[in-house]
Structures are given as structure tokens and as C-alpha cells.
Design a protein around this motif. Structure first.
Motif, short mmCIF file in Angstrom:
data_model
loop_
_atom_site.label_atom_id
_atom_site.label_comp_id
_atom_site.label_asym_id
_atom_site.label_seq_id
_atom_site.Cartn_x
_atom_site.Cartn_y
_atom_site.Cartn_z
N THR A 37 -3.82 -10.60 15.68
CA THR A 37 -4.10 -10.51 17.11
C THR A 37 -5.57 -10.31 17.43
O THR A 37 -5.96 -10.35 18.59
CB THR A 37 -3.29 -9.36 17.74
N GLY A 38 -6.38 -10.07 16.41
CA GLY A 38 -7.82 -9.86 16.61
C GLY A 38 -8.53 -9.93 15.27
O GLY A 38 -7.91 -10.15 14.22
N THR A 39 -9.82 -9.73 15.29
CA THR A 39 -10.60 -9.80 14.04
C THR A 39 -10.10 -8.80 13.02
O THR A 39 -10.08 -9.08 11.82
CB THR A 39 -12.09 -9.56 14.34
N HIS A 40 -9.68 -7.63 13.49
CA HIS A 40 -9.22 -6.59 12.58
C HIS A 40 -7.82 -6.07 12.94
O HIS A 40 -7.38 -5.07 12.38
CB HIS A 40 -10.20 -5.40 12.57
N GLU A 41 -7.15 -6.72 13.88
CA GLU A 41 -5.87 -6.21 14.37
C GLU A 41 -4.73 -7.19 14.07
O GLU A 41 -4.94 -8.40 13.99
CB GLU A 41 -5.92 -5.96 15.88
N ALA A 42 -3.54 -6.63 13.97
CA ALA A 42 -2.35 -7.45 13.72
C ALA A 42 -1.11 -6.73 14.22
O ALA A 42 -1.09 -5.51 14.38
CB ALA A 42 -2.20 -7.75 12.23
N ARG A 43 -0.08 -7.53 14.48
CA ARG A 43 1.26 -7.02 14.74
C ARG A 43 2.06 -7.28 13.48
O ARG A 43 1.99 -8.38 12.92
CB ARG A 43 1.87 -7.74 15.94
N ALA A 44 2.83 -6.29 13.01
CA ALA A 44 3.45 -6.41 11.70
C ALA A 44 4.77 -5.67 11.63
O ALA A 44 5.04 -4.74 12.41
CB ALA A 44 2.50 -5.86 10.63
N GLN A 45 5.58 -6.07 10.68
CA GLN A 45 6.75 -5.33 10.27
C GLN A 45 6.36 -4.44 9.09
O GLN A 45 5.55 -4.85 8.25
CB GLN A 45 7.88 -6.27 9.86
N LEU A 46 6.96 -3.25 9.03
CA LEU A 46 6.67 -2.33 7.93
C LEU A 46 7.94 -2.03 7.16
O LEU A 46 8.97 -1.66 7.75
CB LEU A 46 6.06 -1.02 8.45
N GLY A 47 7.87 -2.20 5.85
CA GLY A 47 8.94 -1.78 4.97
C GLY A 47 8.57 -0.43 4.37
O GLY A 47 7.69 -0.34 3.51
N VAL A 48 9.21 0.62 4.85
CA VAL A 48 8.84 1.99 4.46
C VAL A 48 10.04 2.89 4.70
O VAL A 48 10.86 2.64 5.59
CB VAL A 48 7.61 2.46 5.29
N SER A 49 10.17 3.94 3.91
CA SER A 49 11.34 4.82 4.03
C SER A 49 11.36 5.58 5.34
O SER A 49 12.41 5.77 5.95
CB SER A 49 11.37 5.80 2.85
N LYS A 50 10.19 6.00 5.82
CA LYS A 50 10.09 6.71 7.09
C LYS A 50 8.98 6.07 7.91
O LYS A 50 7.83 6.01 7.47
CB LYS A 50 9.80 8.19 6.87
N LYS A 51 9.31 5.58 9.08
CA LYS A 51 8.35 4.84 9.88
C LYS A 51 7.18 5.74 10.30
O LYS A 51 7.39 6.87 10.76
CB LYS A 51 9.02 4.26 11.13
N PRO A 52 5.95 5.26 10.17
CA PRO A 52 4.79 6.07 10.56
C PRO A 52 4.68 6.16 12.08
O PRO A 52 5.12 5.27 12.81
CB PRO A 52 3.62 5.30 9.96
N GLY A 81 0.84 -1.20 0.00
CA GLY A 81 0.00 0.00 0.00
C GLY A 81 0.87 1.24 0.00
O GLY A 81 2.03 1.21 -0.41
N HIS A 82 0.30 2.33 0.52
CA HIS A 82 1.05 3.57 0.59
C HIS A 82 0.57 4.39 1.78
O HIS A 82 -0.55 4.22 2.26
CB HIS A 82 0.91 4.39 -0.71
N LYS A 83 1.44 5.27 2.26
CA LYS A 83 1.07 6.19 3.32
C LYS A 83 0.20 7.31 2.73
O LYS A 83 0.13 7.49 1.51
CB LYS A 83 2.31 6.78 3.98
N ALA A 84 -0.45 8.04 3.63
CA ALA A 84 -1.28 9.16 3.17
C ALA A 84 -0.44 10.15 2.38
O ALA A 84 -0.93 10.82 1.45
CB ALA A 84 -1.95 9.83 4.36
N SER A 85 0.85 10.25 2.72
CA SER A 85 1.75 11.17 2.01
C SER A 85 2.17 10.64 0.66
O SER A 85 2.81 11.34 -0.12
CB SER A 85 2.99 11.42 2.87
N GLY A 86 1.87 9.35 0.39
CA GLY A 86 2.17 8.77 -0.91
C GLY A 86 3.32 7.78 -0.93
O GLY A 86 3.51 7.08 -1.91
N GLY A 87 4.12 7.71 0.14
CA GLY A 87 5.25 6.80 0.18
C GLY A 87 4.80 5.34 0.20
O GLY A 87 3.85 4.97 0.90
#
Length: 346
Positions: free
Chosen positions: A86-101, A70-76
Motif C-alpha cells: 500500500t506504500g513504499t514501506h506499508e502493506a496490508r497482510a494476513q498473519l499466521g501467529v498463535s496470538k494476534k498482535p 519472523g517472530h514477535k518480540a515475545s518470541g512467537g
């Protein structure tokens, strides 16, 4: 001990980038934990190395298509690797992104689904998927198979089937229990005809299994958490096997970790919950009598586990032999059958 004690050099071309056309066509290196003797076999030879009355224990976890884009709201651009649902709509995850949100940030998936960043837990991000459908359905619709980082290609349609064991049934892993990938239905049938029983644990392998060890001293390393279930039926099967003189053979290091986590005062008991068990030389593995496993990464906790089982020197001699004989390494690679060091194998 230091993690550098578990380093070895591996030619990059020995890292298997794709599975063989047939699951059971892999090679099998048999390692005697007492004498250190090495024997080159094919994986289908495993049937003849088992005895009637033995018990093979598999991990029946099913790998989720846990890689999202996907992409961040800023477009990255953002790559999400789910570590655990961890839940019906929740998860723990690693993110591959230039600047961590930051907490409160938003990620938009390829189909427009929004994901909220709830916070951080160590190296992982806590995410909520803002959709009416359960997260597992989102993954089935948009996710890709999370191939390990040492496979230098994108997952394709063939990986949806081959990076999954034929007996996978309990969804929740984000990495395959790779020792089980060598078994196909025909081989399982031959094993049953041999008079060998089978049983299952569930251990949902997490993305943390690929994280490098950062501590110099292995005693200072903190293991990632994984969820497991060792059921009462399997416990009874193991007790009956041992009482009748049979051997318990683990298919994969995850099975060893699950069974060792279920020991209470030296006795195997039903157990469901999380484990952070770290097995390295000096630890005595008592829950199994033999281990089928793939070849593992240098300086990895899995290499330390097999070294605890068969002895570090014998394992490293086996790895040197495997390199010389050009065995295929890691998830889509060849396998080993390990007998333990320091005690009779029966």
C-alpha cells in the motif's frame, strides 16, 4: 442462491501439487456453453481453436514473493502473507501467529528488520516495515513465493519461475493468474502466426481470492478489493476486434473481472482503480466471447463466475467429467476453454 449450490467432491489426489515439466503440456477441456458438449484436448490444441482476427487478453500482473517469516518480540513465530503493498514501506497482510498482535506490536523478520503493526482492516493487518529500502526490495530479498494453501509443500526455487507467467511484468499480485501459466514462448509465437492478436490488462490478484465464502447466501457475500488497470490501447484493440468480426478470448477469470469492471453503460472504457465486482449466475458477461480458465475450488467465487458464463449445470457436468477423466485441478492443474451459454460464440 446458496454457496452449497456450488459444492462438489474432489479426490485430493487430483489437486496438482507441482507444475508439469512443460507449461503447455496441460490438458484442455473444451466446453460448449449452448449444447454442453465436452471435448478432451491438449492445451496446444488451443491454437487451432482460435481464428485469425481473434484477440487473446492476458493479465500481466507479476507475483511478489509475498510470504515472510519472523517472530514477535515475545518470541512467537509469525508468518506474514502480504495481501497488498500500500506504500513504499506499508502493506496490508494476513498473519499466521498463535496470538494476534495488537496495534503497536512489533514483528522481527529473519534478518532483523522490524515491522510495526499499525492496526487492522477486517481480517487483514496494516503493517509498516521499519527500513530505508522499499518494501518490494525487502520481499525480493527475504520473501518466498506465496503458493496457494491447497499446495501441501513449501515453495522451492522452481516455483519462483513456474508460479509466474512468461509475460508477467507489473509487480503487485500475491497469487498468480493461473490460466496464463499454460502459455510458453513457443505457444505464444504459434498463436501470433495464426493471426491472433494479444492484449493485456493488469489485475493484482490478492490473497483474498483464497478466502472461503462465509455467507450462506451468495448474494450476501462481500468481495475483496483488487487493483486493476484496463488501458486505452487494449480498449481500442477490443473495439477493432469486435468491429472486424473477431472474438475476444479472456485468459483467466481475472481478465473477465477487469473488463467487466471497466464497462460504463455497456461500453468498455479505460479504467484504473479498485474493483469488488462479484459475478455469479444471473449476471450477464458481455465483455468477452470465450474464456480460458483453470478448475476452481468448491464454493468459490471463481466457480460462480464460470457458472455465470457457461451455465451452472454445464459447468458442473464438465467438472464431473474432469474428475472421471482425472484432470489435474487448481493452480498447477489443467485448463478449460469455455464458450458462453445462451448466445452464439461466433
Amino acid at each position: 442462491m446458496n454457496k452449497s449450490d456450488f459444492h462438489f467432491d474432489l479426490p485430493p489426489d487430483l489437486i496438482a501439487q507441482a507444475p508439469l515439466p512443460q507449461r503447455s503440456a496441460s490438458r484442455l477441456l473444451v466446453v460448449d456453453g449452448d449444447s454442453g458438449a465436452l471435448e478432451d484436448r491438449t492445451f496446444t490444441d488451443l491454437v487451432g481453436l482460435l481464428q485469425p482476427g481473434d484477440l487473446l487478453v492476458f493479465n500481466d500482473t507479476r507475483v511478489l514473493p509475498a510470504r515472510l517469516f519472523g517472530h514477535k518480540a515475545s518470541g512467537g513465530a509469525v508468518e506474514i502473507l502480504i495481501e497488498r503493498v500500500t506504500g513504499t514501506h506499508e502493506a496490508r497482510a494476513q498473519l499466521g501467529v498463535s496470538k494476534k498482535p495488537k496495534e503497536g506490536g512489533r514483528i522481527v523478520l529473519q534478518d532483523g528488520t522490524e515491522v510495526s503493526v499499525l492496526g487492522r482492516e477486517g481480517e487483514f493487518f496494516l503493517l509498516r516495515f521499519e527500513t530505508a529500502e522499499p518494501l518490494e526490495k525487502v520481499l525480493l530479498r527475504l520473501g518466498r513465493m506465496p503458493l496457494p494453501p491447497y499446495i501441501d509443500r513449501a515453495a522451492d526455487a522452481a516455483d519462483d519461475e513456474r508460479y509466474q507467467t512468461v509475460f508477467a511484468r507489473t509487480a503487485g499480485a500475491v497469487a498468480a493468474p493461473t490460466a496464463g501459466l499454460h502459455f510458453d514462448e513457443e505457444l505464444l509465437q504459434r498463436i501470433a502466426q495464426r493471426g491472433v492478436d494479444t492484449g493485456y490488462v493488469t489485475l493484482h490478484v490478492g490473497a483474498g481470492t483464497f478466502q472461503p465464502m462465509r455467507a450462506k447466501r451468495i448474494e450476501d457475500h462481500a468481495m475483496h478489493r483488487e487493483w486493476l488497470n484496463v488501458g486505452a490501447e487494449l480498449v481500442q484493440k477490443i473495439r477493432r476486434t469486435r468491429d472486424s468480426g473477431g472474438r475476444v478470448i479472456a485468459v483467466g477469470t481475472t481478465v473477465v473481472r477487469a473488463l467487466e469492471s471497466a464497462l460504463r453503460d455497456g461500453e468498455l472504457q479505460p479504467f484504473a482503480g479498485e474493483t469488488q465486482i462479484f459475478i455469479f449466475p444471473g449476471y450477464s458477461i458481455t465483455s468477452v466471447d470465450a474464456l480460458v480458465t483453470n478448475f476452481h475450488l468448491p464454493e468459490s467465487t471463481l466457480l460462480m463466475l464460470v457458472s455465470a458464463f457457461s451455465g451452472r449445470d454445464r459447468i458442473f457436468a464438465a467438472y464431473r467429467h474432469a474428475v472421471e477423466k482425472r484432470y489435474r485441478f487448481f493452480s498447477y492443474g489443467d485448463a478449460m476453454l469455455l464458450w458462453p451459454g445462451g448466445r452464439a460464440r461466433g
